[in-house]
Design an enzyme around this catalytic site. Sequence first.
Site, short mmCIF file in Angstrom:
data_model
loop_
_atom_site.label_atom_id
_atom_site.label_comp_id
_atom_site.label_asym_id
_atom_site.label_seq_id
_atom_site.Cartn_x
_atom_site.Cartn_y
_atom_site.Cartn_z
CE LYS A 91 -1.76 1.79 3.94
NZ LYS A 91 -1.59 3.24 4.11
CG ASN A 92 2.58 2.64 3.56
OD1 ASN A 92 1.39 2.92 3.42
ND2 ASN A 92 3.16 2.50 4.74
CB CYS B 76 -3.90 6.73 10.95
SG CYS B 76 -4.35 5.25 10.04
NE ARG C 94 0.95 10.36 10.48
CZ ARG C 94 0.49 9.36 9.73
NH1 ARG C 94 -0.76 9.01 9.81
NH2 ARG C 94 1.28 8.73 8.90
CG ASP D 161 3.28 1.45 9.37
OD1 ASP D 161 2.91 2.29 10.20
OD2 ASP D 161 3.41 1.70 8.15
NE ARG E 257 -7.05 4.45 5.59
CZ ARG E 257 -6.13 4.89 6.43
NH1 ARG E 257 -6.41 5.01 7.70
NH2 ARG E 257 -4.94 5.24 6.01
C1 UD1 Z 1 4.60 6.79 6.31
C2 UD1 Z 1 3.67 5.61 6.15
C3 UD1 Z 1 3.17 5.15 7.52
C4 UD1 Z 1 4.34 4.90 8.44
C5 UD1 Z 1 5.30 6.08 8.48
C6 UD1 Z 1 6.56 5.80 9.27
C7 UD1 Z 1 2.62 5.85 3.99
C8 UD1 Z 1 1.39 6.13 3.22
N1 UD1 Z 1 2.55 5.98 5.33
O1 UD1 Z 1 3.83 7.85 6.88
O2 UD1 Z 1 2.41 3.96 7.32
O3 UD1 Z 1 3.86 4.65 9.74
O4 UD1 Z 1 5.69 6.44 7.15
O5 UD1 Z 1 7.25 4.72 8.75
O6 UD1 Z 1 3.64 5.50 3.46
N2 UD1 Z 1 7.09 14.44 10.73
C9 UD1 Z 1 7.31 15.75 11.09
N3 UD1 Z 1 7.16 16.71 10.14
C10 UD1 Z 1 6.80 16.42 8.85
C11 UD1 Z 1 6.60 15.07 8.49
C12 UD1 Z 1 6.76 14.10 9.46
O7 UD1 Z 1 7.64 16.05 12.24
O8 UD1 Z 1 6.68 17.35 8.05
C13 UD1 Z 1 7.25 13.39 11.76
C14 UD1 Z 1 5.98 12.60 12.01
O9 UD1 Z 1 5.12 13.27 12.89
C15 UD1 Z 1 6.55 11.33 12.60
C16 UD1 Z 1 7.86 11.15 11.83
O10 UD1 Z 1 8.16 12.43 11.28
O11 UD1 Z 1 6.85 11.53 13.96
C17 UD1 Z 1 7.81 10.12 10.72
O12 UD1 Z 1 6.69 10.37 9.91
P1 UD1 Z 1 6.70 10.09 8.33
O13 UD1 Z 1 7.84 9.18 8.00
O14 UD1 Z 1 6.62 11.37 7.63
O15 UD1 Z 1 5.34 9.31 8.15
P2 UD1 Z 1 4.40 9.34 6.89
O16 UD1 Z 1 5.21 9.55 5.67
O17 UD1 Z 1 3.24 10.22 7.15
#
Ligand code: UD1
Length: 429
Positions: free
Chosen positions: A22-23, A126, A131, A316, A408
């Site tokens: 999915k990701n 989620c 985030r 995850d 999902r």
């Molecule tokens: C993706 C995955 C999700 C997984 C996560 C971490 C998809 C669709 N989703 O989510 O399933 O749990 O990676 O492996 O691929 N952060 C910030 N600022 C930002 C962006 C992120 O502080 O601008 C923080 C987040 O709050 C979190 C950390 O960085 O604490 C990691 O998040 P991130 O890797 O960005 O997760 P996603 O890409 O949303």
Amino acid sequence: MDRIRVRGGRRLEGEIEISGAKNATLPLMIASLLSAERLTLENVPHLADVTLLARILRNHGVDIAMEGKRSGAPPHPGETYHLEAREIVDTTAPYDLVAKMRASFWVLGPLLARCHEARVSMPGGCAIGTRPVDLYLMGLSELGAEIDVEGGYVVARAPGGLRGGRIIFPKVSVGATICVMMAASLARGETVIENAAREPEVGDVARCLQAMGARIDGIDTGTLTIAGVSSLGAARHAVLPDRIETGTYAMAVAATGGDVLLKGARAELLEAALDVLERAGVAIKPEDGAIRVRRNDVPLQPVDVETRPFPGFPTDLQAQLMALMTRAAGTSTIRETIFENRFMHVQELVRLGANITLQGDLATVRGVAQLKGAPVMATDLRASVSLVIAGLAAEGETIINRVYHLDRGFENLERKLGNCGAVIERLSS
Ligand code: UD1
């Protein structure tokens, strides 16, 4: 709202076909916005998030066709999608769509790179912590974008087009890495992304972009170097197997006992999780294009685990591991270092008889001899599936409410587990 009923206590025996990730699928679909030519994706899983993203992309003008299936073909063994963004007709991604799925925010990078402007609602997704999106905005600003936040929307402009830049992410982010990498592939000049996420899905997207004509070095490392090109072309790409689905079913087998071949799974995508399972006493055997997972009557050993960016133990799989450890012979500790507030499954596992205490980002799980079925509810995708795992291992009946979370991210969950002997059914309402 649909529910799932599980009658626990059955061992799992048989084979499970692992779906496309999915990701990886979501950003691969989004990558179609970067090119006026056709992107063909194979092995696309049939999931609610994929359907929703298709709607969002159609809104921007992407023409999406699914290859027809022959009659009698098995249901959804990976679809083939053709995506063609000949012309972007709308550079706004509206609130009512983006709020339903965080990954749709990632359209910001490609829209900005190709159309020099984008207006994208702040994301939902989620409910696992705050985030924020600061890293995306930082990365795109480094590429020359002017960014404002107006009325809940990120409004980004790059009148003369994006230019290369040097981005050092202070924190590893999968989404920000993917979004900025996509944008940089159409920027003028060279971009270097330091502290890039190394998750296999990032590499999968990078390889697809390469097939479309992007020039990216350092794939699968923490430093990506991207030489921008003026346009990207057509490509065909097969989505890599879902490592989270793989780990989830491996943990289900570990929880119930049994012997299951996870077909299409690739061990190198989840070494850290497989190591944890081996430490817990589960036999893991990579075979040709598959992984065999086996646990006989040996008791599960407790483990101490911390979630980490790849190649560490994935956040995850944290909820699923916790469900497994509720029945270990001793005390485990699980620390969640990626997301705050990703412990919503704890109270529900406790309803099934688990003994778990929380202190900040640390969960202490004291193994109990038996879990007992109960009605439970989950608030996110991975938490929901952890309740399925606990239900499979529990005595009696567990009803899992709010199944739309599972839909999902898990393709044909009931059928895949049911084929291995689980007593699991969907109750439609
Ligand atoms: C993706 C995955 C999700 C997984 C996560 C971490 C998809 C669709 N989703 O989510 O399933 O749990 O990676 O492996 O691929 N952060 C910030 N600022 C930002 C962006 C992120 O502080 O601008 C923080 C987040 O709050 C979190 C950390 O960085 O604490 C990691 O998040 P991130 O890797 O960005 O997760 P996603 O890409 O949303």
